[in-house]
Enzyme design. Structure first.
Site, PDB file in Angstrom:
ATOM      1  N   CYS A 168      18.317  13.495 -14.346  1.00  0.00           N
ATOM      2  CA  CYS A 168      18.783  14.388 -15.416  1.00  0.00           C
ATOM      3  C   CYS A 168      17.636  15.031 -16.212  1.00  0.00           C
ATOM      4  O   CYS A 168      17.710  16.211 -16.572  1.00  0.00           O
ATOM      5  CB  CYS A 168      19.728  13.644 -16.348  1.00  0.00           C
ATOM      6  SG  CYS A 168      19.271  11.933 -16.636  1.00  0.00           S
ATOM      7  N   HIS A 190      19.396  15.455 -23.346  1.00  0.00           N
ATOM      8  CA  HIS A 190      17.994  15.031 -23.273  1.00  0.00           C
ATOM      9  C   HIS A 190      17.103  16.168 -23.803  1.00  0.00           C
ATOM     10  O   HIS A 190      17.195  17.317 -23.352  1.00  0.00           O
ATOM     11  CB  HIS A 190      17.584  14.747 -21.823  1.00  0.00           C
ATOM     12  CG  HIS A 190      18.219  13.511 -21.230  1.00  0.00           C
ATOM     13  ND1 HIS A 190      19.010  12.633 -21.929  1.00  0.00           N
ATOM     14  CD2 HIS A 190      18.139  13.012 -19.962  1.00  0.00           C
ATOM     15  CE1 HIS A 190      19.396  11.648 -21.129  1.00  0.00           C
ATOM     16  NE2 HIS A 190      18.887  11.853 -19.922  1.00  0.00           N
TER      17      HIS A 190
HETATM   18  N1  LIG Z   1      24.297   8.962 -16.778  1.00  0.00           N
HETATM   19  C1  LIG Z   1      23.523   9.991 -16.482  1.00  0.00           C
HETATM   20  O1  LIG Z   1      23.192  10.833 -17.334  1.00  0.00           O
HETATM   21  C2  LIG Z   1      23.023  10.184 -15.087  1.00  0.00           C
HETATM   22  C3  LIG Z   1      23.298   9.281 -14.064  1.00  0.00           C
HETATM   23  N2  LIG Z   1      22.842   9.514 -12.803  1.00  0.00           N
HETATM   24  C4  LIG Z   1      23.126   8.597 -11.681  1.00  0.00           C
HETATM   25  O2  LIG Z   1      24.525   8.625 -11.387  1.00  0.00           O
HETATM   26  C5  LIG Z   1      24.954   7.345 -10.957  1.00  0.00           C
HETATM   27  C6  LIG Z   1      26.037   6.825 -11.884  1.00  0.00           C
HETATM   28  O3  LIG Z   1      25.526   6.644 -13.184  1.00  0.00           O
HETATM   29  P1  LIG Z   1      26.457   6.277 -14.415  1.00  0.00           P
HETATM   30  O4  LIG Z   1      27.758   6.970 -14.293  1.00  0.00           O
HETATM   31  O5  LIG Z   1      25.628   6.493 -15.597  1.00  0.00           O
HETATM   32  O6  LIG Z   1      26.714   4.681 -14.157  1.00  0.00           O
HETATM   33  P2  LIG Z   1      27.904   3.757 -14.670  1.00  0.00           P
HETATM   34  O7  LIG Z   1      27.345   2.384 -14.708  1.00  0.00           O
HETATM   35  O8  LIG Z   1      28.536   4.303 -15.893  1.00  0.00           O
HETATM   36  O9  LIG Z   1      29.005   3.835 -13.457  1.00  0.00           O
HETATM   37  C7  LIG Z   1      28.756   3.271 -12.194  1.00  0.00           C
HETATM   38  C8  LIG Z   1      29.928   3.511 -11.251  1.00  0.00           C
HETATM   39  O10 LIG Z   1      29.617   2.874  -9.991  1.00  0.00           O
HETATM   40  C9  LIG Z   1      30.736   2.044  -9.624  1.00  0.00           C
HETATM   41  N3  LIG Z   1      30.274   0.864  -8.861  1.00  0.00           N
HETATM   42  C10 LIG Z   1      29.470  -0.152  -9.274  1.00  0.00           C
HETATM   43  N4  LIG Z   1      29.327  -1.074  -8.291  1.00  0.00           N
HETATM   44  C11 LIG Z   1      30.067  -0.634  -7.236  1.00  0.00           C
HETATM   45  C12 LIG Z   1      30.348  -1.135  -5.924  1.00  0.00           C
HETATM   46  N5  LIG Z   1      29.826  -2.312  -5.496  1.00  0.00           N
HETATM   47  N6  LIG Z   1      31.139  -0.405  -5.105  1.00  0.00           N
HETATM   48  C13 LIG Z   1      31.674   0.774  -5.532  1.00  0.00           C
HETATM   49  N7  LIG Z   1      31.471   1.293  -6.770  1.00  0.00           N
HETATM   50  C14 LIG Z   1      30.685   0.607  -7.607  1.00  0.00           C
HETATM   51  C15 LIG Z   1      31.343   1.609 -10.948  1.00  0.00           C
HETATM   52  O11 LIG Z   1      32.694   1.169 -10.723  1.00  0.00           O
HETATM   53  P3  LIG Z   1      33.398   0.019 -11.631  1.00  0.00           P
HETATM   54  O12 LIG Z   1      33.850   0.682 -12.907  1.00  0.00           O
HETATM   55  O13 LIG Z   1      34.536  -0.420 -10.781  1.00  0.00           O
HETATM   56  O14 LIG Z   1      32.379  -1.043 -11.876  1.00  0.00           O
HETATM   57  C16 LIG Z   1      31.265   2.913 -11.729  1.00  0.00           C
HETATM   58  O15 LIG Z   1      32.324   3.754 -11.349  1.00  0.00           O
HETATM   59  C17 LIG Z   1      23.723   6.441 -10.941  1.00  0.00           C
HETATM   60  O16 LIG Z   1      23.192   6.411  -9.663  1.00  0.00           O
HETATM   61  C18 LIG Z   1      22.795   7.120 -11.939  1.00  0.00           C
HETATM   62  O17 LIG Z   1      21.486   6.780 -11.716  1.00  0.00           O
HETATM   63  C19 LIG Z   1      22.161  10.657 -12.522  1.00  0.00           C
HETATM   64  C20 LIG Z   1      21.857  11.563 -13.482  1.00  0.00           C
HETATM   65  C21 LIG Z   1      22.260  11.376 -14.852  1.00  0.00           C
HETATM   66  N1  LIG Z   2      17.573   7.574 -15.898  1.00  0.00           N
HETATM   67  C1  LIG Z   2      18.398   8.570 -16.550  1.00  0.00           C
HETATM   68  C2  LIG Z   2      19.746   8.647 -15.904  1.00  0.00           C
HETATM   69  C3  LIG Z   2      19.737   8.326 -14.444  1.00  0.00           C
HETATM   70  O1  LIG Z   2      20.531   7.545 -14.011  1.00  0.00           O
HETATM   71  O2  LIG Z   2      18.810   8.919 -13.703  1.00  0.00           O
HETATM   72  P1  LIG Z   2      18.666   8.775 -12.126  1.00  0.00           P
HETATM   73  O3  LIG Z   2      19.885   9.396 -11.526  1.00  0.00           O
HETATM   74  O4  LIG Z   2      17.449   9.494 -11.802  1.00  0.00           O
HETATM   75  O5  LIG Z   2      18.579   7.313 -11.780  1.00  0.00           O
HETATM   76  C4  LIG Z   2      18.505   8.221 -18.011  1.00  0.00           C
HETATM   77  O6  LIG Z   2      18.400   7.037 -18.271  1.00  0.00           O
HETATM   78  O7  LIG Z   2      18.706   9.055 -18.872  1.00  0.00           O
END
Ligand SMILES: NC(=O)C1=CN([C@@H]2O[C@H](COP(=O)(O)OP(=O)(O)OC[C@H]3O[C@@H](n4cnc5c(N)ncnc54)[C@H](OP(=O)(O)O)[C@@H]3O)[C@@H](O)[C@H]2O)C=CC1
Ligand SMILES: N[C@@H](CC(=O)OP(=O)(O)O)C(=O)O
EC number: 1.2.1.11
Length: 359
Positions: free
Chosen positions: A150, A247
């Site tokens: 992000c 951010h």
């Molecule tokens: N937040 C941000 O601003 C950004 C995040 N990202 C990336 O996006 C992805 C998601 O981040 P974020 O939404 O913040 O994370 P969260 O922790 O909020 O959500 C994680 C998700 O993954 C699911 N999950 C966890 N374990 C498993 C499993 N064993 N099998 C299937 N599903 C599973 C969870 O389901 P359950 O609810 O059932 O546990 C939940 O839906 C990450 O890879 C992160 O690095 C990228 C850019 C920005």
């Molecule tokens: N690391 C970012 C969010 C994130 O999950 O990034 P990435 O998809 O590169 O793991 C933050 O903490 O704001």
């Protein structure tokens, strides 16, 4: 006919943003939602701690959350993944091998030279890697595209027009102030972040330093891999601050070509930047990729994060740098352009380029 989408990690921070944005999308329809075995089998509204302003969209509330198995999503035209990176690698590869189209937010495949790392308002030309990726995995219609970290997303939107207009960027220094939603849910504990700044986000600086060079790099001549920019030095310092979404980044740049552009020339180039996503009329493309503010005290997360519905990057305080050439402050919405929004806009571009086949 609308494109049927499946959302993996649908219960998480990024997954919820996918649901919010896709629920009102004119070309895409939410067909299936998936998450961990903790959530599978439950109604979406029971499995999810909804954290976005407004209610869970009606069409999703009663959907039954599935396990993230490719055979349960085989009738989806597009898969958006907001999976935790601990599991994204294996699950996304299973979906790709099942010939599904996957747009991922996770870090796992961003460094793979055959996987395009695409920020939709910056480098959609990297979709040209898809034919090679398909031939390696012997796929007919599937492919895997990732969007970037992000913080990297906001940075490259600012750097791309400057690189195009003024030539190679010799050195970039960036310091971030990153929102708590970037850490997912429940993420950083309130006792850690309230009244505080945390000067470390694991792996973030390395991701910014690597991903920027891949996104701003070109594909090789036979379009089989992305070449990293090798003439640019970049150093990032990342901090977590008590902001919910958005951010903020302070950027200083030294250009290779001297004399360097003036602040006014920089402003003119940023302000007039038009991306391919806008030119081809993508639904989610903002009217302006970059909004330049001239007031001394902008951008600010609370006031500017929703500019362009979260798809614009807002830049202010463009001024001369006494050490490098130029410096400015930018703001990117971390879960819209920085995550789910990029996945969706990338899929809109793929649709416009004829890369998506609907069933
Ligand atoms: N937040 C941000 O601003 C950004 C995040 N990202 C990336 O996006 C992805 C998601 O981040 P974020 O939404 O913040 O994370 P969260 O922790 O909020 O959500 C994680 C998700 O993954 C699911 N999950 C966890 N374990 C498993 C499993 N064993 N099998 C299937 N599903 C599973 C969870 O389901 P359950 O609810 O059932 O546990 C939940 O839906 C990450 O890879 C992160 O690095 C990228 C850019 C920005
Ligand atoms: N690391 C970012 C969010 C994130 O999950 O990034 P990435 O998809 O590169 O793991 C933050 O903490 O704001």
């Amino acid at each position: 006919m609308k494109v049927k989408t499946g959302i993996l990690g649908a219960t998480g921070t990024v997954g919820q943003r996918f649901i919010e944005l896709l629920s009102k999308h004119p070309q895409f329809i939410i067909h299936s939602v998936g998450a961990s075995s903790r959530s599978a089998g439950k109604k979406y509204s029971e499995a999810t701690k909804w954290k976005i302003t407004g209610d869970i969209p009606e069409q999703v509330k009663n959907m039954i959350v599935k396990e993230c198995k490719a055979k349960l999503f085989g009738d989806c035209d597009v898969i958006f993944s907001g999976l935790d990176s601990d599991v994204a690698g294996e699950i996304e590869m299973e979906f790709l091998k099942a010939d599904l189209v996957v747009f991922s937010n996770a870090k796992n495949y961003r460094k793979d030279p055959m996987v395009p790392l695409i920020v939709p308002t910056v480098n959609p030309s990297h979709f040209n890697l898809i034919p090679h990726q398909r031939s390696i995995h012997t796929l007919k219609k599937g492919f895997l595209v990732t969007n970037s970290n992000c913080s990297t997303t906001g940075l490259v939107v600012a750097l791309k027009p400057l690189q195009e207009a003024f030539g190679p960027l010799e050195t970039i220094i960036v310091q971030t102030m990153q929102a708590i939603s970037g850490a997912g849910y429940p993420g950083v504990s309130s006792l850690d972040i309230f009244d505080n700044v945390i000067p470390f986000i694991s792996g973030e600086e390395e991701k910014m330093e690597y991903e920027t060079l891949k996104i701003l790099g070109d594909l090789n001549s036979d379009q089989t891999e992305c070449k990293l920019l090798d003439s640019t030095n970049i150093s990032a310092t990342c901090n977590r601050v008590p902001v919910i979404d958005g951010h903020t980044e302070c950027v200083s740049i030294k250009f290779k070509n001297q004399p360097s552009p003036t602040p006014q020339e920089i402003v003119n180039v940023l302000d007039s930047y038009v991306s391919e996503a806008q030119q081809i009329g993508c639904h989610s493309a903002p009217n302006k990729c970059i909004i330049v503010r001239h007031d001394d005290d902008r951008p600010q997360p609370r006031l500017d994060r929703n500019n362009g519905n979260g798809y614009s990057v807002t830049i202010g305080r463009v001024r001369k740098c006494n050490v490098f050439d130029i410096k400015f402050t930018l703001l990117v919405h971390n879960t819209i352009l920085g995550a789910a929004g990029s996945g969706i806009l990338n899929a809109e571009i793929a649709l416009a380029k004829g890369l998506l086949k609907t069933q």
